[in-house]
Design a protein around this motif. Structure first.
Motif, PDB file in Angstrom:
ATOM      1  N   THR A  32     -18.747 -30.252 -11.018  1.00 46.22           N
ATOM      2  CA  THR A  32     -16.995 -30.430 -11.434  1.00 46.22           C
ATOM      3  C   THR A  32     -16.607 -32.393 -11.049  1.00 46.22           C
ATOM      4  O   THR A  32     -18.509 -32.865 -10.904  1.00 46.22           O
ATOM      5  CB  THR A  32     -16.186 -29.789 -10.337  1.00 46.22           C
ATOM      6  N   PRO A  33     -15.948 -32.880 -11.989  1.00 50.79           N
ATOM      7  CA  PRO A  33     -15.492 -34.398 -11.840  1.00 50.79           C
ATOM      8  C   PRO A  33     -15.618 -34.876 -10.212  1.00 50.79           C
ATOM      9  O   PRO A  33     -16.399 -35.391 -10.176  1.00 50.79           O
ATOM     10  CB  PRO A  33     -14.734 -34.391 -12.766  1.00 50.79           C
ATOM     11  N   LEU A  34     -15.573 -33.965  -9.235  1.00 48.65           N
ATOM     12  CA  LEU A  34     -15.642 -34.161  -7.632  1.00 48.65           C
ATOM     13  C   LEU A  34     -16.586 -34.618  -7.730  1.00 48.65           C
ATOM     14  O   LEU A  34     -17.022 -35.373  -6.877  1.00 48.65           O
ATOM     15  CB  LEU A  34     -14.288 -33.696  -7.876  1.00 48.65           C
ATOM     16  N   LYS A  35     -17.558 -33.001  -7.714  1.00 51.56           N
ATOM     17  CA  LYS A  35     -19.010 -33.412  -7.019  1.00 51.56           C
ATOM     18  C   LYS A  35     -19.724 -34.366  -8.160  1.00 51.56           C
ATOM     19  O   LYS A  35     -20.338 -35.036  -7.118  1.00 51.56           O
ATOM     20  CB  LYS A  35     -19.900 -32.525  -7.399  1.00 51.56           C
ATOM     21  N   ASP A  36     -19.404 -34.510  -9.109  1.00 53.55           N
ATOM     22  CA  ASP A  36     -19.892 -36.173 -10.038  1.00 53.55           C
ATOM     23  C   ASP A  36     -19.029 -37.682  -9.291  1.00 53.55           C
ATOM     24  O   ASP A  36     -20.405 -38.129  -8.573  1.00 53.55           O
ATOM     25  CB  ASP A  36     -19.309 -36.348 -11.056  1.00 53.55           C
ATOM     26  N   LYS A  37     -18.118 -37.577  -8.500  1.00 52.53           N
ATOM     27  CA  LYS A  37     -17.957 -38.505  -7.657  1.00 52.53           C
ATOM     28  C   LYS A  37     -18.344 -38.706  -6.116  1.00 52.53           C
ATOM     29  O   LYS A  37     -18.761 -39.630  -6.267  1.00 52.53           O
ATOM     30  CB  LYS A  37     -16.357 -38.386  -7.632  1.00 52.53           C
ATOM     31  N   ILE A  38     -18.457 -37.168  -6.123  1.00 51.60           N
ATOM     32  CA  ILE A  38     -18.944 -37.650  -4.698  1.00 51.60           C
ATOM     33  C   ILE A  38     -21.472 -37.533  -4.500  1.00 51.60           C
ATOM     34  O   ILE A  38     -21.484 -38.807  -3.902  1.00 51.60           O
ATOM     35  CB  ILE A  38     -18.973 -36.053  -3.801  1.00 51.60           C
ATOM     36  N   ILE A  39     -21.464 -37.117  -5.609  1.00 54.74           N
ATOM     37  CA  ILE A  39     -23.310 -37.409  -5.936  1.00 54.74           C
ATOM     38  C   ILE A  39     -23.290 -38.857  -5.769  1.00 54.74           C
ATOM     39  O   ILE A  39     -24.384 -39.386  -5.594  1.00 54.74           O
ATOM     40  CB  ILE A  39     -23.823 -36.509  -6.574  1.00 54.74           C
ATOM     41  N   ARG A  40     -22.648 -39.262  -6.790  1.00 58.20           N
ATOM     42  CA  ARG A  40     -22.775 -41.165  -7.359  1.00 58.20           C
ATOM     43  C   ARG A  40     -22.063 -42.132  -5.824  1.00 58.20           C
ATOM     44  O   ARG A  40     -22.979 -42.848  -5.950  1.00 58.20           O
ATOM     45  CB  ARG A  40     -21.242 -41.163  -8.392  1.00 58.20           C
ATOM     46  N   LEU A  41     -21.484 -41.500  -5.460  1.00 58.57           N
ATOM     47  CA  LEU A  41     -20.848 -42.474  -3.569  1.00 58.57           C
ATOM     48  C   LEU A  41     -22.102 -42.295  -3.127  1.00 58.57           C
ATOM     49  O   LEU A  41     -23.061 -42.946  -1.943  1.00 58.57           O
ATOM     50  CB  LEU A  41     -19.459 -41.547  -3.494  1.00 58.57           C
ATOM     51  N   LEU A  42     -22.660 -40.598  -2.822  1.00 62.39           N
ATOM     52  CA  LEU A  42     -23.494 -40.759  -1.582  1.00 62.39           C
ATOM     53  C   LEU A  42     -24.921 -40.914  -1.865  1.00 62.39           C
ATOM     54  O   LEU A  42     -26.185 -41.711  -1.246  1.00 62.39           O
ATOM     55  CB  LEU A  42     -24.455 -39.418  -1.790  1.00 62.39           C
ATOM     56  N   MET A  43     -25.553 -41.608  -3.428  1.00 56.92           N
ATOM     57  CA  MET A  43     -26.457 -41.870  -4.477  1.00 56.92           C
ATOM     58  C   MET A  43     -26.581 -42.887  -4.057  1.00 56.92           C
ATOM     59  O   MET A  43     -28.116 -43.954  -4.707  1.00 56.92           O
ATOM     60  CB  MET A  43     -27.065 -41.068  -5.321  1.00 56.92           C
ATOM     61  N   HIS A  44     -25.953 -43.709  -4.188  1.00 55.72           N
ATOM     62  CA  HIS A  44     -25.417 -45.396  -4.344  1.00 55.72           C
ATOM     63  C   HIS A  44     -26.215 -46.250  -3.743  1.00 55.72           C
ATOM     64  O   HIS A  44     -25.820 -46.280  -2.281  1.00 55.72           O
ATOM     65  CB  HIS A  44     -23.908 -45.656  -4.618  1.00 55.72           C
TER      66      HIS A  44
END
Length: 454
Positions: free
Chosen positions: A442-454
């Motif tokens: 989902t778009p929310l999961k996309d944001k969270i993954i990007r935040l965690l992997m940044h």
């Protein structure tokens, strides 16, 4: 000895886990050290018989180095064998990450004749330290020493753990038909190709310690007396039958005559009254004939005589050597040093980089800029500034070749690493299972993954 059954027996023993504890490894290293100390006379006599090697040189280049390596492993193997904690990425929370060393398994160690104790037992130390079993194949060209090694190993280790296989090409071929977990080969590039082809059948990882023509450069700023003595040491040692011997020399034309004088003086100092009776001889008739023919490639300005009855070649310095002469086309492996003059360091560098990468390079200079230039431009296994040979006589630095001079390295921790596979392990907690990685995306999961992997 049935080689196939031997390898199977070692694999069965390895699979019991009996070699894995650090306590066992340390005990076996101590057992090996004790056996070497108890059999120093046997090894001295064997190497005297095979190549007229003096007891002092045996200790300096063979048994002493092996015992020093064992002491180093006994001191450090416990820490080397421990799991190493690593930082876990936030995206993998909650978990623990670590690298876990494990022994490869059943190792094959194929050693040469020129340093038959050191080049057989130093790799074995790494195999024992890492927790492997090992089949050792010493060279048939040094029969007395190979027999002594077999006697020593069989007296302290059961064949299911460490075994020695004697013989020649037939036994080599049979060994290379087997499936080993690691192969450690020291020898010529030609045989190294054959070993690598055999290892490819099972994708067996391996180390190749080969050779090549290791150059010496002596520039106009060098201390010529020191250079001559240290180069002569490298050429006289083991009668030049050393994989890192100074093979040929580029010398600045302005110091050539001084070098010839100092080289002659060094040889005279090494052998008072010209008595060379305790110097090593060439290993066999085939090699004696080959090396003797190379004397024809130039004019002897120091030495130049031979004694066919003893297979002895006098330490020799050759002048008037052309780059296309026979002695410049093959590894010499004898006490003959061809000398080539130069005026511009670029000549030396261009020649070296246009040929196969050597196992060693030696530079004698007082110029830091020349030192930096040569090290920056030339690729080689290892070497010395203002000395020869000694870079391999330490457990604190790895020794190995590059390109045609070999692959992989050993000594000290590098020996442990050579026979070890490092497993990366993530131990994940079960008390929390973040759903962000699971489908549906989902778009929310996309944001969270990007935040965690940044």
């Amino acid at each position: 000895m049935d080689i196939e059954k031997l390898v199977k027996m070692q694999r069965n023993f390895f699979n019991t886990g009996g070699t894995r504890s650090v306590r066992f490894r340390r005990a076996m290293l101590r057992r090996l050290a004790g056996a070497i100390k108890d059999n120093e006379d046997l090894l001295n006599e064997a190497m005297k018989e095979d190549m007229n090697k003096s007891p002092l040189e045996v200790y300096m280049t063979e048994t002493g180095m092996v015992l020093d390596e064992i002491r180093y492993h006994l001191k450090h193997v416990e820490s080397w064998a421990m799991d190493k904690e690593k930082i876990t990425p936030l995206a993998q929370f909650p978990s623990r990450s670590y690298v876990s060393p494990e022994p490869y398994g059943v190792a094959l160690i194929m050693s040469p004749w020129n340093y038959p104790v050191q080049l057989c037992l130093e790799p074995l130390i790494g195999a024992i330290s890492a927790g492997c079993t090992a089949v050792i194949k010493p060279s048939a060209y040094a029969p007395a020493t190979s027999a002594a090694i077999g006697e020593i190993i069989h007296s302290v280790f059961p064949p299911k753990y460490i075994a020695v296989v004697q013989g020649g090409r037939k036994e080599n071929s049979k060994l290379l038909e087997q499936r080993f977990d690691y192969i450690f080969f020291t020898g010529s590039p030609a045989v190294g190709h054959m070993v690598m082809e055999s290892a490819a059948k099972y994708l067996t990882p391996m180390t190749l310690e080969l050779g090549g023509k290791s150059p010496v450069i002596v520039d106009q700023t060098a201390d010529i007396r020191i250079a001559a003595r240290r180069i002569a040491f490298g050429k006289v040692l083991n009668a030049g039958q050393t994989c890192v011997e100074p093979d040929y020399m580029f010398i600045h034309e302005s110091v050539k005559e001084e070098f010839i004088t100092e080289y002659q003086m060094a040889i005279s100092d090494f052998f008072p009254d010209g008595d060379m009776s305790d110097m090593n001889v060439i290993i066999n008739q085939k090699h004696f004939d080959r090396v003797s023919r190379l004397l024809e490639s130039g004019r002897a300005v120091v030495g130049g005589t031979t004694d066919p009855e003893r297979r002895f070649i006098e330490p020799t310095l050759l002048d008037d050597v052309s780059l296309d002469s026979p002695i410049m086309q093959e590894e010499i492996f004898g006490p003959i040093l061809p000398m080539i003059t130069y005026t511009n360091i670029d000549t030396c560098i261009e020649y070296i980089i246009s040929h196969e990468k050597p196992l060693a390079l030696y530079l004698f200079t007082a110029s830091k800029s020349t030192e930096r230039r040569v090290l920056r431009c030339c690729s080689f296994g290892g070497g010395c500034i203002n000395d020869t040979i000694i870079h391999l006589a330490t457990s604190r630095m790895p020794f190995g070749g590059v390109g045609a001079s070999g692959m992989g390295s050993y000594h000290g921790k590098k020996s442990f690493d050579t026979f070890t596979h490092y497993r990366s392990i993530v131990s994940k907690g079960t008390w929390l299972d973040l759903p962000v990685r699971y489908r549906p995306y989902t778009p929310l999961k996309d944001k969270i993954i990007r935040l965690l992997m940044h």
